[in-house]
Design a protein around this motif. Structure first.
Motif, PDB file in Angstrom:
ATOM      1  N   PRO A 130      11.213 -31.161 -22.452  1.00  0.00           N
ATOM      2  CA  PRO A 130      11.892 -31.193 -22.424  1.00  0.00           C
ATOM      3  C   PRO A 130      12.719 -32.976 -21.916  1.00  0.00           C
ATOM      4  O   PRO A 130      13.344 -33.348 -22.336  1.00  0.00           O
ATOM      5  CB  PRO A 130      11.859 -30.847 -21.029  1.00  0.00           C
ATOM      6  N   ILE A 138      13.348 -34.036 -26.086  1.00  0.00           N
ATOM      7  CA  ILE A 138      14.824 -33.586 -26.683  1.00  0.00           C
ATOM      8  C   ILE A 138      15.699 -34.364 -25.400  1.00  0.00           C
ATOM      9  O   ILE A 138      17.124 -34.796 -26.517  1.00  0.00           O
ATOM     10  CB  ILE A 138      15.215 -31.740 -25.292  1.00  0.00           C
ATOM     11  N   GLY A 140      10.989 -27.704 -26.879  1.00  0.00           N
ATOM     12  CA  GLY A 140      11.257 -26.952 -25.479  1.00  0.00           C
ATOM     13  C   GLY A 140       9.754 -27.205 -24.707  1.00  0.00           C
ATOM     14  O   GLY A 140       9.571 -27.149 -23.174  1.00  0.00           O
ATOM     15  N   LEU A 186      22.055 -28.966 -20.587  1.00  0.00           N
ATOM     16  CA  LEU A 186      20.644 -27.461 -21.222  1.00  0.00           C
ATOM     17  C   LEU A 186      21.345 -26.173 -20.306  1.00  0.00           C
ATOM     18  O   LEU A 186      21.337 -24.655 -21.564  1.00  0.00           O
ATOM     19  CB  LEU A 186      19.650 -27.608 -20.981  1.00  0.00           C
ATOM     20  N   PHE A 245      16.102 -21.182 -24.350  1.00  0.00           N
ATOM     21  CA  PHE A 245      15.257 -22.339 -24.711  1.00  0.00           C
ATOM     22  C   PHE A 245      15.710 -23.099 -26.016  1.00  0.00           C
ATOM     23  O   PHE A 245      15.912 -24.473 -25.908  1.00  0.00           O
ATOM     24  CB  PHE A 245      14.517 -22.720 -23.197  1.00  0.00           C
ATOM     25  N   LYS A 246      14.797 -22.754 -26.779  1.00  0.00           N
ATOM     26  CA  LYS A 246      14.896 -23.679 -27.812  1.00  0.00           C
ATOM     27  C   LYS A 246      16.046 -23.060 -28.374  1.00  0.00           C
ATOM     28  O   LYS A 246      16.706 -24.691 -29.173  1.00  0.00           O
ATOM     29  CB  LYS A 246      13.638 -22.429 -28.638  1.00  0.00           C
ATOM     30  N   ALA A 282      18.161 -26.240 -26.973  1.00  0.00           N
ATOM     31  CA  ALA A 282      17.202 -27.529 -27.239  1.00  0.00           C
ATOM     32  C   ALA A 282      17.900 -27.597 -28.527  1.00  0.00           C
ATOM     33  O   ALA A 282      18.277 -28.770 -29.143  1.00  0.00           O
ATOM     34  CB  ALA A 282      16.214 -26.990 -26.942  1.00  0.00           C
TER      35      ALA A 282
END
Ligand SMILES: Cc1cc2nc3c(=O)[nH]c(=O)nc-3n(C[C@H](O)[C@H](O)[C@H](O)COP(=O)(O)OP(=O)(O)OC[C@H]3O[C@@H](n4cnc5c(N)ncnc54)[C@H](O)[C@@H]3O)c2cc1C
Length: 470
Positions: free
Chosen positions: A29, A32, A55, A86, A115-116, A119
């Motif tokens: 996190p 990113i 992630g 995000l 999330f992957k 991101a």
């Protein structure tokens, strides 16, 4: 594995794979947000990650709940910017609680696979270069500056140069390799918070599974307590967040506790092996005992044991437990945090021991008084466990700036904080907020390669313009 002798590595000439304004090491996190912020600020940016996806603990550790968004008592937003983008991206896919609702509840459940994907899109959309399967190996330091990182991966050893680096590895690997100072763990014995291997159960009858805070939640806790007294190696019953926003026919559980040194491969190996054994045993108990889980099965254990705490860089300023408890506000704030002092006991009690000590957290009310915290550091024991839930405190810019190397910043789990403050700062809201600040600052520092010389008022203005909550 004991190291009792050394061998001389021959000097080698390394191919230089790229020269950047900003290189961010670690794609969790924090990393990113740092890479997105730096690239959007106009810096030629590279984000490096050792795994094949972004992630960090959110995906590799399969932790599916964003915390540190707002104090529960006030519902005031304390993190926006890239974090919000995000969440919006995942919510658009139907894979996260919408941001505004998350701010009200202080919690955003999400699906790690989403999330992957989001991101990837955020990082590549920002113009940053992304290199996966790339482990930070050795580094090249010249005087008080870091010149290059040596990447170890499928392509062999290659150097990457940058004017400014951001350590977002969670473990401050870059700081340590560069020979800058770092600290780790509680006073006295340096032990860090317990690790957990997250496990996901599939095939649930979700309508019948105990819900968080409900009467059946208390029943499940009592059943788990009995099983723990009989020797089940869990540390608690934790009902996962059931969210109407998500398609949940499987649920992730955070119920294993594992001790060890997270920067020692031997300890990590033992934790992974023990964690898997525990997860299978707990999964079988769930099938036999918990309503709605009769036909459930262990669908996955996380790709890596979740590390809550490891090295912290020594910065030109340090966030302390006192700052958390008093809700300290600062002139040089670059981010806010609103999470309490949640220290998972480094002794990682499980089963009957966890019941006997009366809770998982290290605090003054613990019943096990023969540990170093009671015998030598009683004043350091958390007393006001969750002050952060009622208020927020500021994170100063200096906590991101390395005290030893001019062109090195850190964010997320490895910024400059003491053991207690890290028990608050470690969640994903502040990890992304400090990541965004580190990325923006790195872009500003790139022309001179001097993070300490960044104009903090200008940094604050830029962060506000990008939607950050400061
Ligand atoms: C069991 C557990 C439960 C948690 N529960 C919650 C929760 O409910 N809500 C919440 O908000 N937070 C929770 N947290 C905390 C939170 O998930 C993490 O602390 C947060 O992800 C920190 O972000 P980060 O980017 O600083 O580090 P990380 O997420 O650790 O990311 C670091 C990244 O760097 C990469 N990396 C590491 N070393 C190298 C290297 N040498 N070379 C290249 N890449 C490298 C890693 O692969 C990873 O992608 C939990 C943590 C754990 C362990």
């Amino acid at each position: 594995m004991t190291v009792n002798r050394t061998i001389l590595e021959p000097q080698r000439e390394l191919p230089v794979a790229g020269a950047y304004d900003v290189v961010v090491a670690g794609g969790g996190p924090g990393g990113i947000a740092a890479a997105v912020a730096a690239a959007r600020a106009g810096a030629k940016t590279l984000l490096l990650e050792r795994y094949g996806f972004l992630g960090g603990i959110a995906t590799a550790g399969w932790v599916d709940l964003l915390l540190g968004i707002s104090p529960a008592a006030t519902g005031e937003m304390v993190v926006g910017g890239v974090f919000r983008e995000l969440v919006d991206g995942m919510a658009d896919l139907g894979c996260a609680r919408p941001f505004d609702e998350g701010v009200k509840s202080g919690r955003i459940p999400f699906e790690p696979e989403a999330f992957k994907l989001v991101a990837d899109a955020l990082v590549l959309g920002s113009g940053a270069d992304l290199l996966l399967h790339s482990n930070v190996g050795e580094v090249i330091v010249e005087g008080d500056r870091l010149r290059a990182i040596v990447l170890e991966g499928k392509s062999g050893a290659r150097a990457v140069e940058a004017k400014v680096f951001v350590d977002a590895t969670g473990d401050a690997d870059l700081v340590a390799r560069a020979g800058a100072r770092w600290e780790m763990g509680r006073p006295g014995d340096g032990r860090v918070q317990a690790m957990s291997l997250i496990m996901q159960m599939g095939g649930l009858d979700v309508e019948r599974v105990p819900t968080r805070g409900g009467a059946d939640d208390a029943e499940a806790k009592a059943l788990m307590r009995e099983a723990m007294l009989r020797g089940l190696r869990a540390y608690r019953w934790a009902t996962p967040e059931l969210s109407p926003d998500l398609r949940q026919d499987s649920l992730a559980f955070n119920v294993t506790h594992l001790s060890g040194n997270p920067i020692d491969a031997g300890d990590l190996t033992r934790a992974e092996v023990q964690g898997r054994r525990d997860a299978w045993e707990i999964g079988r108990w769930m099938q036999e005992t918990v309503p709605g889980m009769e036909r459930a099965h262990l669908q996955l254990t996380a790709h890596m044991v979740g590390v809550r705490e490891s090295r912290c860089m020594v910065g030109i300023e340090t966030v302390t437990g006192e700052d958390v408890v008093t809700g300290r506000k600062r002139e040089d704030a670059i981010a806010r945090c609103t999470f309490g002092l949640d220290v998972h006991c480094p002794m990682a009690h499980t089963g009957p021991e966890a019941v006997q000590v009366g809770g998982v957290a290290c605090r003054a009310t613990c019943r096990k008084k023969d540990c170093v915290m009671f015998t030598r550091y009683p004043e350091y024991l958390p007393r006001q466990g969750h002050t952060g839930e009622r208020s927020w405190y500021d994170i100063p810019y200096g906590a991101l700036v390395c005290a030893d190397l001019r062109n090195l910043l850190a964010c997320g789990r490895c910024l400059s904080a003491d053991h207690l403050a890290m028990a608050s700062l470690r969640v994903m809201g502040p990890a992304m907020a400090t990541g965004q600040a580190a990325g923006e600052a790195a872009a500003m520092a790139a022309p001179d390669g001097d993070a300490g010389a960044v104009n903090v008022a200008e940094l604050q203005r830029r962060l506000r313009d990008c939607g950050a909550a400061i």
